[in-house]
Design a protein around this motif. Structure first.
Motif, PDB file in Angstrom:
ATOM      1  N   MET A  17       0.819  -1.205   0.000  1.00 54.00           N
ATOM      2  CA  MET A  17       0.000   0.000   0.000  1.00 54.00           C
ATOM      3  C   MET A  17       0.859   1.263   0.000  1.00 54.00           C
ATOM      4  SD  MET A  17      -3.198  -0.345  -0.430  1.00 54.00           S
ATOM      5  CE  MET A  17      -3.795   1.259   0.067  1.00 54.00           C
ATOM      6  N   ASN A  18       2.131   1.168   0.362  1.00 54.36           N
ATOM      7  CA  ASN A  18       3.022   2.339   0.343  1.00 54.36           C
ATOM      8  C   ASN A  18       3.163   2.914  -1.061  1.00 54.36           C
ATOM      9  OD1 ASN A  18       3.465   1.990   3.075  1.00 54.36           O
ATOM     10  ND2 ASN A  18       5.287   0.745   2.741  1.00 54.36           N
ATOM     11  N   LYS A  19       2.904   2.089  -2.047  1.00 54.68           N
ATOM     12  CA  LYS A  19       3.020   2.473  -3.450  1.00 54.68           C
ATOM     13  C   LYS A  19       1.823   3.319  -3.900  1.00 54.68           C
ATOM     14  CE  LYS A  19       3.276  -0.141  -7.787  1.00 54.68           C
ATOM     15  NZ  LYS A  19       3.402  -1.486  -8.328  1.00 54.68           N
ATOM     16  N   TYR A  20       0.750   3.346  -3.073  1.00 52.45           N
ATOM     17  CA  TYR A  20      -0.497   3.999  -3.462  1.00 52.45           C
ATOM     18  C   TYR A  20      -0.920   5.086  -2.488  1.00 52.45           C
ATOM     19  CZ  TYR A  20      -0.756  -0.059  -6.478  1.00 52.45           C
ATOM     20  OH  TYR A  20      -0.472  -1.005  -7.406  1.00 52.45           O
ATOM     21  N   GLU A  21      -1.557   6.108  -3.032  1.00 54.12           N
ATOM     22  CA  GLU A  21      -2.164   7.171  -2.230  1.00 54.12           C
ATOM     23  C   GLU A  21      -3.673   6.944  -2.268  1.00 54.12           C
ATOM     24  OE1 GLU A  21      -3.013  11.974  -2.569  1.00 54.12           O
ATOM     25  OE2 GLU A  21      -1.631  11.012  -3.974  1.00 54.12           O
ATOM     26  N   VAL A  22      -4.292   6.827  -1.096  1.00 55.69           N
ATOM     27  CA  VAL A  22      -5.735   6.600  -1.029  1.00 55.69           C
ATOM     28  C   VAL A  22      -6.453   7.922  -1.287  1.00 55.69           C
ATOM     29  CG1 VAL A  22      -7.655   5.853   0.419  1.00 55.69           C
ATOM     30  CG2 VAL A  22      -5.451   4.687   0.588  1.00 55.69           C
ATOM     31  N   LEU A  23      -7.350   7.904  -2.287  1.00 59.27           N
ATOM     32  CA  LEU A  23      -8.106   9.097  -2.659  1.00 59.27           C
ATOM     33  C   LEU A  23      -9.503   9.096  -2.064  1.00 59.27           C
ATOM     34  CD1 LEU A  23      -7.097   9.207  -6.435  1.00 59.27           C
ATOM     35  CD2 LEU A  23      -6.053  10.455  -4.539  1.00 59.27           C
ATOM     36  N   GLY A  24      -9.994   7.928  -1.724  1.00 57.29           N
ATOM     37  CA  GLY A  24     -11.334   7.848  -1.147  1.00 57.29           C
ATOM     38  C   GLY A  24     -11.857   6.423  -1.151  1.00 57.29           C
ATOM     39  N   VAL A  25     -13.057   6.265  -0.580  1.00 57.20           N
ATOM     40  CA  VAL A  25     -13.714   4.963  -0.520  1.00 57.20           C
ATOM     41  C   VAL A  25     -14.775   4.916  -1.612  1.00 57.20           C
ATOM     42  CG1 VAL A  25     -15.141   3.429   0.892  1.00 57.20           C
ATOM     43  CG2 VAL A  25     -13.311   4.753   1.957  1.00 57.20           C
ATOM     44  N   VAL A  26     -14.741   3.841  -2.417  1.00 57.96           N
ATOM     45  CA  VAL A  26     -15.719   3.659  -3.487  1.00 57.96           C
ATOM     46  C   VAL A  26     -16.964   2.973  -2.934  1.00 57.96           C
ATOM     47  CG1 VAL A  26     -16.170   2.529  -5.703  1.00 57.96           C
ATOM     48  CG2 VAL A  26     -13.932   3.556  -5.260  1.00 57.96           C
ATOM     49  N   VAL A  33     -13.691  -3.624   1.619  1.00 57.84           N
ATOM     50  CA  VAL A  33     -13.929  -2.264   1.129  1.00 57.84           C
ATOM     51  C   VAL A  33     -13.133  -2.040  -0.159  1.00 57.84           C
ATOM     52  CG1 VAL A  33     -12.065  -1.293   2.562  1.00 57.84           C
ATOM     53  CG2 VAL A  33     -13.912   0.170   1.822  1.00 57.84           C
ATOM     54  N   VAL A  34     -13.674  -1.205  -1.062  1.00 59.87           N
ATOM     55  CA  VAL A  34     -12.972  -0.855  -2.297  1.00 59.87           C
ATOM     56  C   VAL A  34     -12.527   0.601  -2.179  1.00 59.87           C
ATOM     57  CG1 VAL A  34     -13.128  -0.581  -4.798  1.00 59.87           C
ATOM     58  CG2 VAL A  34     -14.297  -2.492  -3.673  1.00 59.87           C
ATOM     59  N   LEU A  35     -11.237   0.816  -2.406  1.00 58.79           N
ATOM     60  CA  LEU A  35     -10.632   2.142  -2.285  1.00 58.79           C
ATOM     61  C   LEU A  35     -10.248   2.686  -3.656  1.00 58.79           C
ATOM     62  CD1 LEU A  35      -8.128   1.201   0.563  1.00 58.79           C
ATOM     63  CD2 LEU A  35     -10.351   2.304   0.854  1.00 58.79           C
ATOM     64  N   ARG A  36     -10.422   3.980  -3.840  1.00 54.55           N
ATOM     65  CA  ARG A  36      -9.926   4.657  -5.040  1.00 54.55           C
ATOM     66  C   ARG A  36      -8.538   5.180  -4.673  1.00 54.55           C
ATOM     67  NH1 ARG A  36     -10.591  10.187  -7.197  1.00 54.55           N
ATOM     68  NH2 ARG A  36     -10.308  10.040  -9.430  1.00 54.55           N
ATOM     69  N   CYS A  37      -7.533   4.773  -5.448  1.00 56.39           N
ATOM     70  CA  CYS A  37      -6.144   5.124  -5.120  1.00 56.39           C
ATOM     71  C   CYS A  37      -5.394   5.597  -6.354  1.00 56.39           C
ATOM     72  CB  CYS A  37      -5.424   3.906  -4.543  1.00 56.39           C
ATOM     73  SG  CYS A  37      -6.173   3.251  -3.047  1.00 56.39           S
ATOM     74  N   ARG A  38      -4.256   6.241  -6.096  1.00 60.18           N
ATOM     75  CA  ARG A  38      -3.359   6.677  -7.166  1.00 60.18           C
ATOM     76  C   ARG A  38      -2.006   6.023  -6.948  1.00 60.18           C
ATOM     77  NH1 ARG A  38      -4.330  11.892  -8.677  1.00 60.18           N
ATOM     78  NH2 ARG A  38      -4.357  12.408  -6.514  1.00 60.18           N
ATOM     79  N   ASN A  39      -1.477   5.449  -8.015  1.00 62.92           N
ATOM     80  CA  ASN A  39      -0.147   4.863  -7.982  1.00 62.92           C
ATOM     81  C   ASN A  39       0.864   6.018  -7.925  1.00 62.92           C
ATOM     82  OD1 ASN A  39       2.407   3.822  -8.829  1.00 62.92           O
ATOM     83  ND2 ASN A  39       1.373   2.055  -9.706  1.00 62.92           N
ATOM     84  N   LYS A  40       1.660   6.076  -6.876  1.00 68.89           N
ATOM     85  CA  LYS A  40       2.625   7.177  -6.694  1.00 68.89           C
ATOM     86  C   LYS A  40       3.738   7.150  -7.738  1.00 68.89           C
ATOM     87  CE  LYS A  40       1.962   7.337  -1.699  1.00 68.89           C
ATOM     88  NZ  LYS A  40       2.598   7.053  -0.396  1.00 68.89           N
ATOM     89  N   GLU A  41       3.992   5.977  -8.320  1.00 64.59           N
ATOM     90  CA  GLU A  41       5.086   5.849  -9.286  1.00 64.59           C
ATOM     91  C   GLU A  41       4.712   6.371 -10.670  1.00 64.59           C
ATOM     92  OE1 GLU A  41       6.038   1.716  -9.162  1.00 64.59           O
ATOM     93  OE2 GLU A  41       6.845   1.843  -7.120  1.00 64.59           O
ATOM     94  N   VAL A  46      -6.322   3.693  -9.677  1.00 68.78           N
ATOM     95  CA  VAL A  46      -6.703   2.284  -9.586  1.00 68.78           C
ATOM     96  C   VAL A  46      -7.763   2.102  -8.503  1.00 68.78           C
ATOM     97  CG1 VAL A  46      -4.443   1.425 -10.366  1.00 68.78           C
ATOM     98  CG2 VAL A  46      -4.869   1.759  -7.922  1.00 68.78           C
ATOM     99  N   ALA A  47      -8.407   0.955  -8.540  1.00 66.22           N
ATOM    100  CA  ALA A  47      -9.303   0.548  -7.463  1.00 66.22           C
ATOM    101  C   ALA A  47      -8.608  -0.574  -6.708  1.00 66.22           C
ATOM    102  CB  ALA A  47     -10.630   0.051  -8.032  1.00 66.22           C
ATOM    103  N   ILE A  48      -8.610  -0.493  -5.395  1.00 66.63           N
ATOM    104  CA  ILE A  48      -7.999  -1.538  -4.582  1.00 66.63           C
ATOM    105  C   ILE A  48      -9.065  -2.137  -3.690  1.00 66.63           C
ATOM    106  CG2 ILE A  48      -6.305  -2.085  -2.799  1.00 66.63           C
ATOM    107  CD1 ILE A  48      -4.504   0.047  -3.918  1.00 66.63           C
ATOM    108  N   LYS A  49      -9.259  -3.443  -3.831  1.00 69.42           N
ATOM    109  CA  LYS A  49     -10.210  -4.174  -3.005  1.00 69.42           C
ATOM    110  C   LYS A  49      -9.442  -4.700  -1.798  1.00 69.42           C
ATOM    111  CE  LYS A  49     -13.777  -7.715  -3.451  1.00 69.42           C
ATOM    112  NZ  LYS A  49     -14.382  -8.684  -4.394  1.00 69.42           N
ATOM    113  N   LYS A  50      -9.798  -4.203  -0.628  1.00 71.08           N
ATOM    114  CA  LYS A  50      -9.135  -4.581   0.618  1.00 71.08           C
ATOM    115  C   LYS A  50     -10.068  -5.534   1.366  1.00 71.08           C
ATOM    116  CE  LYS A  50      -7.893  -2.453   5.016  1.00 71.08           C
ATOM    117  NZ  LYS A  50      -7.879  -1.161   5.732  1.00 71.08           N
ATOM    118  N   PHE A  51      -9.661  -6.793   1.476  1.00 71.49           N
ATOM    119  CA  PHE A  51     -10.488  -7.796   2.130  1.00 71.49           C
ATOM    120  C   PHE A  51     -10.362  -7.717   3.645  1.00 71.49           C
ATOM    121  CE2 PHE A  51     -10.196  -9.543  -2.088  1.00 71.49           C
ATOM    122  CZ  PHE A  51     -11.434 -10.135  -2.278  1.00 71.49           C
TER     123      PHE A  51
END
Length: 96
Positions: A17-26, A33-41, A46-51
């Protein structure tokens, strides 16, 4: 042989998750939960599904591993592409 959960982490390399910035919850559902994130690199959104804690519940663990296996095989324009999968603090993350 590694257990299936360990195989997920091994296949995904050093992602976290250090590679991504969380922008909000979808949205939120029964498994997590599904998070809207931005790849810092590269700036990709992207969407990240966190189980939820999948290691504690055998049914959830089997369901998530089956989902990962199927998504890795699927390559079709109408199905979201699984970019990577990784574990952090006992939770499984899927990046789409």
């Amino acid at each position: 042989l590694q257990p299936p959960a360990a195989q997920i982490a091994a296949r995904s390399g050093r992602s976290s998750m250090n590679k991504y910035e969380v922008l909000g919850v979808v949205g939120e559902g029964a498994y997590g939960v599904v998070l809207r994130c931005r790849n810092k690199e590269n700036g990709e959104t992207v969407a990240i599904k966190k189980f939820k804690e999948s290691e504690e519940d055998e049914v959830v663990r089997k369901t998530t591993l089956r989902e990962v296996k199927i998504l890795r095989m699927m390559k079709q324009e109408n199905i979201v592409e699984l970019k990577e999968a990784f574990r952090r603090k006992g939770k499984l993350y899927l990046v789409f």
